[in-house]
Design a protein around this motif. Structure first.
Motif, PDB file in Angstrom:
ATOM      1  N   THR A   1      13.447  39.386  14.336  1.00 28.25           N
ATOM      2  CA  THR A   1      14.082  38.147  13.860  1.00 28.25           C
ATOM      3  C   THR A   1      15.384  38.450  13.140  1.00 28.25           C
ATOM      4  OG1 THR A   1      11.992  36.958  13.666  1.00 28.25           O
ATOM      5  CG2 THR A   1      13.813  36.186  12.286  1.00 28.25           C
ATOM      6  N   ASN A   2      15.357  39.444  12.269  1.00 25.45           N
ATOM      7  CA  ASN A   2      16.560  39.777  11.489  1.00 25.45           C
ATOM      8  C   ASN A   2      17.725  40.198  12.381  1.00 25.45           C
ATOM      9  OD1 ASN A   2      15.250  39.170   9.129  1.00 25.45           O
ATOM     10  ND2 ASN A   2      14.723  41.286   8.631  1.00 25.45           N
ATOM     11  N   GLN A   3      17.417  40.916  13.458  1.00 26.32           N
ATOM     12  CA  GLN A   3      18.478  41.325  14.381  1.00 26.32           C
ATOM     13  C   GLN A   3      19.094  40.112  15.092  1.00 26.32           C
ATOM     14  OE1 GLN A   3      15.891  44.229  16.383  1.00 26.32           O
ATOM     15  NE2 GLN A   3      17.488  45.777  16.062  1.00 26.32           N
ATOM     16  N   LEU A   4      18.248  39.167  15.434  1.00 25.02           N
ATOM     17  CA  LEU A   4      18.745  37.948  16.081  1.00 25.02           C
ATOM     18  C   LEU A   4      19.614  37.140  15.126  1.00 25.02           C
ATOM     19  CD1 LEU A   4      15.528  36.815  18.000  1.00 25.02           C
ATOM     20  CD2 LEU A   4      17.632  37.671  19.024  1.00 25.02           C
ATOM     21  N   LEU A   5      19.166  37.017  13.888  1.00 31.45           N
ATOM     22  CA  LEU A   5      19.913  36.233  12.899  1.00 31.45           C
ATOM     23  C   LEU A   5      21.261  36.863  12.580  1.00 31.45           C
ATOM     24  CD1 LEU A   5      17.010  35.271  10.444  1.00 31.45           C
ATOM     25  CD2 LEU A   5      18.032  33.846  12.234  1.00 31.45           C
ATOM     26  N   GLU A   6      21.339  38.183  12.680  1.00 33.54           N
ATOM     27  CA  GLU A   6      22.612  38.874  12.417  1.00 33.54           C
ATOM     28  C   GLU A   6      23.676  38.545  13.466  1.00 33.54           C
ATOM     29  OE1 GLU A   6      21.582  42.986  12.223  1.00 33.54           O
ATOM     30  OE2 GLU A   6      20.610  42.811  10.245  1.00 33.54           O
ATOM     31  N   ARG A   7      23.248  38.039  14.630  1.00 31.24           N
ATOM     32  CA  ARG A   7      24.193  37.734  15.707  1.00 31.24           C
ATOM     33  C   ARG A   7      24.685  36.281  15.657  1.00 31.24           C
ATOM     34  NH1 ARG A   7      20.762  40.554  19.461  1.00 31.24           N
ATOM     35  NH2 ARG A   7      20.546  38.637  20.659  1.00 31.24           N
ATOM     36  N   ILE A   8      24.327  35.562  14.591  1.00 29.88           N
ATOM     37  CA  ILE A   8      24.763  34.172  14.444  1.00 29.88           C
ATOM     38  C   ILE A   8      25.915  34.083  13.455  1.00 29.88           C
ATOM     39  CG2 ILE A   8      24.087  31.801  13.867  1.00 29.88           C
ATOM     40  CD1 ILE A   8      21.175  32.637  14.236  1.00 29.88           C
ATOM     41  N   GLN A   9      26.929  33.341  13.850  1.00 27.76           N
ATOM     42  CA  GLN A   9      27.995  32.945  12.923  1.00 27.76           C
ATOM     43  C   GLN A   9      28.073  31.424  12.915  1.00 27.76           C
ATOM     44  OE1 GLN A   9      31.114  35.615  14.865  1.00 27.76           O
ATOM     45  NE2 GLN A   9      31.764  35.670  12.732  1.00 27.76           N
ATOM     46  N   LYS A  10      28.602  30.879  11.849  1.00 27.24           N
ATOM     47  CA  LYS A  10      28.812  29.435  11.779  1.00 27.24           C
ATOM     48  C   LYS A  10      30.222  29.192  11.257  1.00 27.24           C
ATOM     49  CE  LYS A  10      27.114  28.846   7.066  1.00 27.24           C
ATOM     50  NZ  LYS A  10      26.402  27.986   6.122  1.00 27.24           N
ATOM     51  N   SER A  11      30.757  28.027  11.591  1.00 35.15           N
ATOM     52  CA  SER A  11      32.092  27.695  11.120  1.00 35.15           C
ATOM     53  C   SER A  11      32.221  26.192  10.950  1.00 35.15           C
ATOM     54  CB  SER A  11      33.152  28.195  12.109  1.00 35.15           C
ATOM     55  OG  SER A  11      34.441  27.872  11.631  1.00 35.15           O
ATOM     56  N   SER A  12      33.022  25.797   9.983  1.00 33.69           N
ATOM     57  CA  SER A  12      33.320  24.379   9.768  1.00 33.69           C
ATOM     58  C   SER A  12      34.647  23.995  10.429  1.00 33.69           C
ATOM     59  CB  SER A  12      33.382  24.065   8.269  1.00 33.69           C
ATOM     60  OG  SER A  12      34.370  24.870   7.638  1.00 33.69           O
ATOM     61  N   ILE A  13      35.276  24.977  11.065  1.00 29.10           N
ATOM     62  CA  ILE A  13      36.544  24.747  11.765  1.00 29.10           C
ATOM     63  C   ILE A  13      36.354  25.120  13.236  1.00 29.10           C
ATOM     64  CG2 ILE A  13      38.992  25.374  11.913  1.00 29.10           C
ATOM     65  CD1 ILE A  13      38.795  26.112   8.913  1.00 29.10           C
ATOM     66  N   ILE A  14      36.578  24.171  14.127  1.00 27.83           N
ATOM     67  CA  ILE A  14      36.276  24.392  15.545  1.00 27.83           C
ATOM     68  C   ILE A  14      37.108  25.529  16.143  1.00 27.83           C
ATOM     69  CG2 ILE A  14      37.879  22.615  16.410  1.00 27.83           C
ATOM     70  CD1 ILE A  14      35.702  21.973  18.540  1.00 27.83           C
ATOM     71  N   ASN A  15      38.367  25.651  15.736  1.00 30.00           N
ATOM     72  CA  ASN A  15      39.212  26.724  16.273  1.00 30.00           C
ATOM     73  C   ASN A  15      38.628  28.097  15.986  1.00 30.00           C
ATOM     74  OD1 ASN A  15      40.812  24.277  15.849  1.00 30.00           O
ATOM     75  ND2 ASN A  15      42.560  25.479  16.575  1.00 30.00           N
ATOM     76  N   ASN A  16      38.065  28.261  14.784  1.00 26.33           N
ATOM     77  CA  ASN A  16      37.444  29.540  14.419  1.00 26.33           C
ATOM     78  C   ASN A  16      36.177  29.796  15.237  1.00 26.33           C
ATOM     79  OD1 ASN A  16      39.433  29.859  12.511  1.00 26.33           O
ATOM     80  ND2 ASN A  16      38.160  29.199  10.783  1.00 26.33           N
ATOM     81  N   ALA A  17      35.452  28.731  15.524  1.00 24.96           N
ATOM     82  CA  ALA A  17      34.189  28.871  16.255  1.00 24.96           C
ATOM     83  C   ALA A  17      34.399  29.326  17.697  1.00 24.96           C
ATOM     84  CB  ALA A  17      33.430  27.548  16.233  1.00 24.96           C
TER      85      ALA A  17
END
Length: 394
Positions: free
Chosen positions: A67-83
């Motif tokens: 689970t921890n390895q999977l969670l490490e591959r997630i990023q989030k952003s509040s700016i669509i260009n960054n996402a």
């Protein structure tokens, strides 16, 4: 994992977005989440952690992955260009609103890399129209998932008029790489755009009957939608259709029926009760109340002791068979066997032709009668059903 794609951005983190993220992460990809509502992204992150930990305790995660390895591959952003700036693939999972989708894809085509593929998870709308304002229509494709995505094998891959062969091929290989706990992925390739594609088109037609039943309950004293749900649960278990609509979001269901009413027939018009609930803001599970009240752990509070004895399974199945025959008439699919396989993979239920091959004459007569008594002309049997012409398209 498909080596042409490494980074996937998901735009919209509601039920569909978070479940798409789940299988994409389990497929070995990096995921970047974006939603205009940051609270939705936080809820999606909680869902992902909870679901991965549950799967890990059952040894259902990919071998050697935690689970921890999977969670490490997630990023989030509040700016669509960054996402989307590093994305090889962007998957849109926003509400079924053509104007919103066109605006989004117009924007995405101006900010993503030249190689980036743009995919819509639309359940009904033509990819060609979604791509209308984009400067990269050849990079746009439909990828329609079915929830629960981790369990249901089907994904519809839809080609727009300007979608390139390479985009379609890369999309197919990517979707085949996504895990499913019930077996190998079934990718339903659709190269002729029609409202609802294949699976949703069939279910939408049978929902004409469910909307009719809702209106009948309003007319007849002592009957309720809960009693109709009880009729159906008694036959097949699980959730009844109105509880399922609650789960998916009544605003989503309402918009979908209105789309079909515009594109195919007024007989798809949502029932008065459904319209009333949406106008009140009672949208089901996500607002805590719709047809039913929902608990904090997302369970509907239902009393299914009393039945309405209104639901006729034969009518319901006949409608699905008739709509599947229409798909053959419209050349959306070439054979009835492919339609049956799609329904099994996308709905975990027998395809309409499995019984329809034997009962099509009986069901055709049934629809002739019901379409008159209900004043639902769209449900009249089509020529391919009445004459059994589908039997020539194995």
């Amino acid at each position: 994992m498909y080596d042409k794609i490494k980074n996937v951005a998901i735009i919209g983190t509601g039920i569909m977005g978070r479940e798409i993220a789940q299988v994409v992460l389990m497929g070995g990809y990096n995921v970047h989440l974006y939603d205009v509502n940051e609270k939705m992204t936080e809820k999606a992150l909680l869902f992902l952690e909870k679901s991965f930990r549950s799967l890990e305790t059952k040894n259902r995660l990919p071998q050697g992955i935690s689970t921890n390895q999977l969670l490490e591959r997630i990023q989030k952003s509040s700016i669509i260009n960054n996402a989307v700036k590093n994305a090889d693939l962007v998957i849109e999972a926003i509400p079924e609103n053509m104007k919103l989708k066109q605006q989004l894809f117009e924007k995405l085509s101006n900010i993503v890399s030249e190689h980036t593929i743009l995919a819509s998870n639309t359940s009904n709308m033509p990819i060609t129209e979604i791509a209308l304002k984009s400067t990269k229509p050849e990079r746009i494709v439909g990828m329609h998932f079915f929830i629960p995505i981790i369990l249901l094998q089907a994904i519809e891959l839809i080609k727009g008029k300007k979608t390139s062969k390479d985009t379609f091929k890369v999309g197919d290989r990517f979707l085949k790489s996504l895990p499913c706990l019930r077996g190998k992925r079934k990718i339903i390739k659709i190269e002729k755009e029609r409202p609802g594609f294949v699976i949703n088109r069939i279910t939408a037609a049978s929902s004409i009957y469910l909307n009719w039943l809702l209106n009948e309950c309003e007319k007849k004293e002592g009957l309720s939608y809960e009693m109709v749900d009880a009729d159906i649960v008694a036959l097949q278990g699980g959730l009844g259709p109105y509880a399922k609509w609650d789960y998916l979001g009544l605003d989503v269901i309402y918009a979908s029926f209105n789309y079909f009413a515009e594109e195919l027939s007024k007989d798809f018009t949502p029932a008065k009760k459904l319209k009333q609930l949406v106008q009140q803001g009672d949208l089901g599970r996500k607002t805590g109340k719709g047809f039913y009240k929902w608990t904090a752990n997302e369970k509907p509070l239902m009393d299914l002791e009393e039945k309405a004895d209104l639901f006729d399974l034969e009518i319901f199945m006949a409608i699905q068979l008739n709509e599947a025959c229409r798909l053959l008439e419209e050349n959306v699919m070439d054979t009835y066997k492919e339609i049956d396989k799609a329904v099994v993979a996308g709905m975990n239920m027998p395809g309409p032709f499995s019984m329809g091959k034997r009962k099509f004459k009986e069901w055709s007569a049934l629809l002739e009668s019901f379409s008159k008594t209900s004043d639902l002309a769209y449900l009249k049997p089509c020529k391919t059903l009445k004459e059994g012409l589908f039997l020539e398209k194995k």
